[in-house]
Design an enzyme around this catalytic site. Structure first.
Site, PDB file in Angstrom:
ATOM      1  N   ASP A 107      23.413  35.832   2.761  1.00 47.26           N
ATOM      2  CA  ASP A 107      24.175  34.853   3.531  1.00 47.26           C
ATOM      3  C   ASP A 107      25.442  34.531   2.732  1.00 47.26           C
ATOM      4  OD1 ASP A 107      24.679  32.769   5.499  1.00 47.26           O
ATOM      5  OD2 ASP A 107      24.104  31.371   3.915  1.00 47.26           O
TER       6      ASP A 107
ATOM      7  N   ASP B  44      27.978  31.213   3.332  1.00 45.00           N
ATOM      8  CA  ASP B  44      28.248  29.789   3.101  1.00 45.00           C
ATOM      9  C   ASP B  44      27.076  29.100   2.427  1.00 45.00           C
ATOM     10  OD1 ASP B  44      30.927  29.202   4.392  1.00 45.00           O
ATOM     11  OD2 ASP B  44      29.901  30.199   6.054  1.00 45.00           O
TER      12      ASP B  44
ATOM     13  N   ASP C 274      20.251  30.267   1.932  1.00 43.01           N
ATOM     14  CA  ASP C 274      20.303  28.913   1.366  1.00 43.01           C
ATOM     15  C   ASP C 274      19.839  27.841   2.331  1.00 43.01           C
ATOM     16  OD1 ASP C 274      22.856  29.402   2.834  1.00 43.01           O
ATOM     17  OD2 ASP C 274      23.246  27.331   2.238  1.00 43.01           O
TER      18      ASP C 274
END
Length: 217
Positions: free
Chosen positions: A9, A11, A167
């Site tokens: 991922d 961001d 995250d």
């Protein structure tokens, strides 16, 4: 198990753009003499959640609120904040080790390609990634697995030969729905209690060697 690729991922994982997003909104509320309540700020899905955020600010400000101006000023402030961002702790070490191991690298992000590529370029990381799959290329955002499936398609690999890194809880759900094993590195704003679906949860890329994260997951 043979692992040939890692899919990250963007961001909040490779760079802490989640914090600059929140800070830009706190700044914009304060510009109107208001305080943003951060509770519930981060959505349980990928993609752009700003329509609701602008609506909440408009309701708080009242009839004089100018959304176009608000957006322009907030985005300019966020860009100033983003200029100072570096890769998250431990990330460069993980990417260096991946190169040593001959692992292919991809990004699967719900954000738009322009944002992802420009931030990776700023950090000197763009050339590390063979594949970018982004939210403006798929019909549904995480927790839908579409962006992970696109990354796998571009890699030409089955899910069993790749490991995802996320995250957020909805990102983990997307990776698992795509058939990937998933290592969670919760961002500072995530509820750590919601990562039960991850195969492994680590506090930071700086805390665990990549080999342990990949083959211990």
């Amino acid at each position: 198990m043979t692992v040939k690729a890692l899919i990250f991922d963007f961001d909040g994982l490779l760079m802490d753009t989640e914090t600059t997003l929140l800070e830009s909104w706190v700044w914009e509320w304060r510009r109107h003499g208001l305080e943003l309540d951060p509770a519930g700020f981060f959505a349980d899905h990928g993609g752009d959640a700003n329509d609701g955020r602008y609506a909440a600010l408009a309701a708080a400000v009242g009839p004089g609120y100018d959304r176009a101006s608000s957006h322009t000023l907030r985005m300019a402030h966020r860009a100033e904040l983003n200029v100072a961002l570096q890769p998250a702790p431990g990330v460069v070490g993980w990417l260096d080790r991946a190169a040593e191991l001959g692992l292919r690298l991809a990004v699967a992000s719900s954000s738009a390609s322009g944002h992802v590529s420009s931030m990776l370029r700023q950090a000197g990381l763009l050339a590390r990634f063979e594949v970018l799959a982004t939210g403006d290329e798929v019909a549904a955002h995480k927790p839908d697995p579409a962006v992970y499936l696109l990354a796998l398609q571009r890699l030409g690999l089955p899910a069993g030969q790749a490991v995802a890194f996320e995250d957020t809880a909805h990102g983990v759900a997307a990776a698992r729905a795509a058939g990937l094993r998933c290592v969670a590195v919760p961002n500072p704003h995530a509820d750590h209690a919601r990562f039960g679906a991850a195969d492994l949860v680590v506090a930071s890329a700086a805390d665990v060697p990549l080999d342990a994260a990949v083959w211990g997951a």
